[in-house]
Motif scaffolding. Structure first.
Motif, mmCIF file in Angstrom:
data_model
loop_
_atom_site.group_PDB
_atom_site.id
_atom_site.type_symbol
_atom_site.label_atom_id
_atom_site.label_comp_id
_atom_site.label_asym_id
_atom_site.label_seq_id
_atom_site.Cartn_x
_atom_site.Cartn_y
_atom_site.Cartn_z
ATOM 1 N N ILE A 49 5.854 9.993 0.234
ATOM 2 C CA ILE A 49 5.342 8.663 -0.201
ATOM 3 C C ILE A 49 5.902 7.583 1.160
ATOM 4 C CG2 ILE A 49 5.817 6.682 -1.825
ATOM 5 C CD1 ILE A 49 6.485 9.006 -3.908
ATOM 6 N N THR A 50 5.077 6.810 1.353
ATOM 7 C CA THR A 50 5.351 5.734 2.289
ATOM 8 C C THR A 50 4.647 4.461 1.778
ATOM 9 O OG1 THR A 50 3.426 6.136 3.686
ATOM 10 C CG2 THR A 50 5.568 7.426 4.355
ATOM 11 N N TYR A 51 5.353 3.351 2.348
ATOM 12 C CA TYR A 51 4.916 2.038 1.886
ATOM 13 C C TYR A 51 4.478 1.363 3.190
ATOM 14 C CZ TYR A 51 7.632 2.998 -2.170
ATOM 15 O OH TYR A 51 8.295 3.645 -3.556
ATOM 16 N N GLN A 52 3.238 0.896 2.942
ATOM 17 C CA GLN A 52 2.871 -0.348 4.147
ATOM 18 C C GLN A 52 3.008 -1.715 3.523
ATOM 19 O OE1 GLN A 52 -1.170 1.206 4.772
ATOM 20 N NE2 GLN A 52 -0.492 2.350 6.714
ATOM 21 N N TYR A 53 3.704 -2.403 4.095
ATOM 22 C CA TYR A 53 4.296 -3.305 3.384
ATOM 23 C C TYR A 53 4.202 -4.572 4.322
ATOM 24 C CZ TYR A 53 7.377 -6.584 0.484
ATOM 25 O OH TYR A 53 7.689 -7.629 -0.238
ATOM 26 N N GLU A 75 0.334 -11.477 6.221
ATOM 27 C CA GLU A 75 -0.374 -11.696 7.777
ATOM 28 C C GLU A 75 -1.060 -10.489 8.150
ATOM 29 O OE1 GLU A 75 3.332 -12.611 9.658
ATOM 30 O OE2 GLU A 75 3.404 -14.671 8.702
ATOM 31 N N LYS A 76 -1.355 -9.452 7.403
ATOM 32 C CA LYS A 76 -1.984 -8.601 7.743
ATOM 33 C C LYS A 76 -1.389 -7.798 8.995
ATOM 34 C CE LYS A 76 -5.827 -9.337 5.386
ATOM 35 N NZ LYS A 76 -5.709 -9.452 3.940
ATOM 36 N N LYS A 77 -0.014 -7.848 8.842
ATOM 37 C CA LYS A 77 0.836 -7.111 9.849
ATOM 38 C C LYS A 77 1.687 -5.984 8.825
ATOM 39 C CE LYS A 77 1.001 -10.980 13.090
ATOM 40 N NZ LYS A 77 1.944 -11.984 13.532
ATOM 41 N N TYR A 78 1.009 -5.241 8.433
ATOM 42 C CA TYR A 78 1.614 -4.091 7.743
ATOM 43 C C TYR A 78 2.643 -3.147 8.373
ATOM 44 C CZ TYR A 78 -1.613 -5.326 4.063
ATOM 45 O OH TYR A 78 -2.045 -5.934 3.024
ATOM 46 N N LYS A 79 3.828 -2.819 8.004
ATOM 47 C CA LYS A 79 4.690 -2.008 8.607
ATOM 48 C C LYS A 79 4.902 -0.649 7.649
ATOM 49 C CE LYS A 79 7.392 -4.438 11.950
ATOM 50 N NZ LYS A 79 7.070 -5.808 12.296
ATOM 51 N N THR A 80 5.118 0.435 8.152
ATOM 52 C CA THR A 80 5.147 1.674 7.092
ATOM 53 C C THR A 80 6.704 2.113 7.059
ATOM 54 O OG1 THR A 80 3.014 2.200 7.775
ATOM 55 C CG2 THR A 80 4.326 3.849 7.042
ATOM 56 N N TYR A 81 7.122 2.113 6.044
ATOM 57 C CA TYR A 81 8.430 2.576 5.480
ATOM 58 C C TYR A 81 8.644 3.643 4.709
ATOM 59 C CZ TYR A 81 9.012 -2.264 7.176
ATOM 60 O OH TYR A 81 9.168 -3.426 7.697
ATOM 61 N N ILE A 123 0.864 -0.905 -0.074
ATOM 62 C CA ILE A 123 -0.149 -0.092 -0.129
ATOM 63 C C ILE A 123 0.973 1.272 -0.092
ATOM 64 C CG2 ILE A 123 -1.600 1.228 1.412
ATOM 65 C CD1 ILE A 123 -2.971 -1.421 2.156
ATOM 66 N N VAL A 124 0.682 2.069 -0.968
ATOM 67 C CA VAL A 124 1.513 3.424 -1.009
ATOM 68 C C VAL A 124 0.545 4.511 -0.699
ATOM 69 C CG1 VAL A 124 1.310 3.865 -3.609
ATOM 70 C CG2 VAL A 124 3.188 4.635 -2.579
ATOM 71 N N LYS A 125 0.918 5.181 0.283
ATOM 72 C CA LYS A 125 0.610 6.751 0.597
ATOM 73 C C LYS A 125 1.218 7.852 0.352
ATOM 74 C CE LYS A 125 -0.817 6.677 4.980
ATOM 75 N NZ LYS A 125 -1.053 6.740 6.518
ATOM 76 N N TYR A 126 0.513 8.701 -0.231
ATOM 77 C CA TYR A 126 1.346 9.732 -0.944
ATOM 78 C C TYR A 126 0.478 11.215 -0.800
ATOM 79 C CZ TYR A 126 -1.892 8.717 -4.741
ATOM 80 O OH TYR A 126 -3.004 8.551 -5.352
ATOM 81 N N LYS A 127 1.196 12.180 -1.000
ATOM 82 C CA LYS A 127 0.644 13.444 -1.257
ATOM 83 C C LYS A 127 0.890 13.943 -2.790
ATOM 84 C CE LYS A 127 0.680 14.604 3.564
ATOM 85 N NZ LYS A 127 1.306 15.588 4.553
#
Length: 182
Positions: free
Chosen positions: A120-124, A129-135, A99-103
């Motif tokens: 831009i951040t990635y939830q990966y 396992e539905k245990k996303y970490k944000t980078y 999942i990419v978050k951005y403005k």
């Protein structure tokens, strides 16, 4: 008319790339002030600031104004600005996704607009396992992924290329919105 033909010929290669071609690019993570920032300045001959704003704002509200949990649009006609916050699923390859978050910031002027895609951040979650970490993108794709600091991400170039083509597609959509009203 001659300028319009030249403009169209110069934009055609960009539009071809914006249609989702996958692959590898030489510089997939442009930087601005220490942050990954994709940007473009587009001339739109004959269009006033208000016309450009209306066309792009309509596109933004149609595509990003429906679900406040996924995205938001803030715009100011008097300033000619449109700000979009969003998150979407980004397919990295046939099996991996993030999942990419951005403005996205769009500034309209007479006969041109500028656009930036930043923060831009990635939830990966590579194991699904539905245990996303944000980078933050800077930790993954800066310097074309060569200085990736996230051990969990084995192929940062995959993120880099996917993000580049995602940005190009977004820029192509904004261009189409501006051109459709012209």
């Amino acid at each position: 008319m001659k300028r319009l033909v030249i403009l169209l010929l110069s934009i055609c290669p960009m539009l071809a790339m914006a249609q989702g071609h996958k692959g590898s690019v030489e510089a997939c993570a442009p930087m601005k002030e220490g942050k990954v920032c994709y940007s473009d300045e587009v001339d739109v001959e004959g269009m006033k600031k208000g016309e450009l704003f209306n066309a792009i704002d309509k596109w933004a509200k149609k595509n990003y104004g429906k679900d406040v949990f996924l995205s938001s649009v803030t715009s100011s006609k008097s300033k000619g600005t449109i700000f979009i916050n969003s998150k979407v699923e980004l397919l990295l390859n046939e099996t991996d996704k993030t999942i990419v978050k951005y403005k996205m910031r769009i500034y309209c002027f007479d006969e041109k607009y500028t656009i930036e895609l930043t923060d831009i951040t990635y939830q990966y979650d590579p194991n699904n396992e539905k245990k996303y970490k944000t980078y933050p993108a800077e930790n993954v794709i800066a310097n074309n992924g060569k200085i990736n600091t996230i051990a969990l991400i084995k192929d940062p170039l995959l993120f880099c290329n996917a993000t580049f083509f995602f940005a190009e597609n977004l820029f192509g959509d904004v261009f189409d919105a501006a051109e459709d009203s012209n």
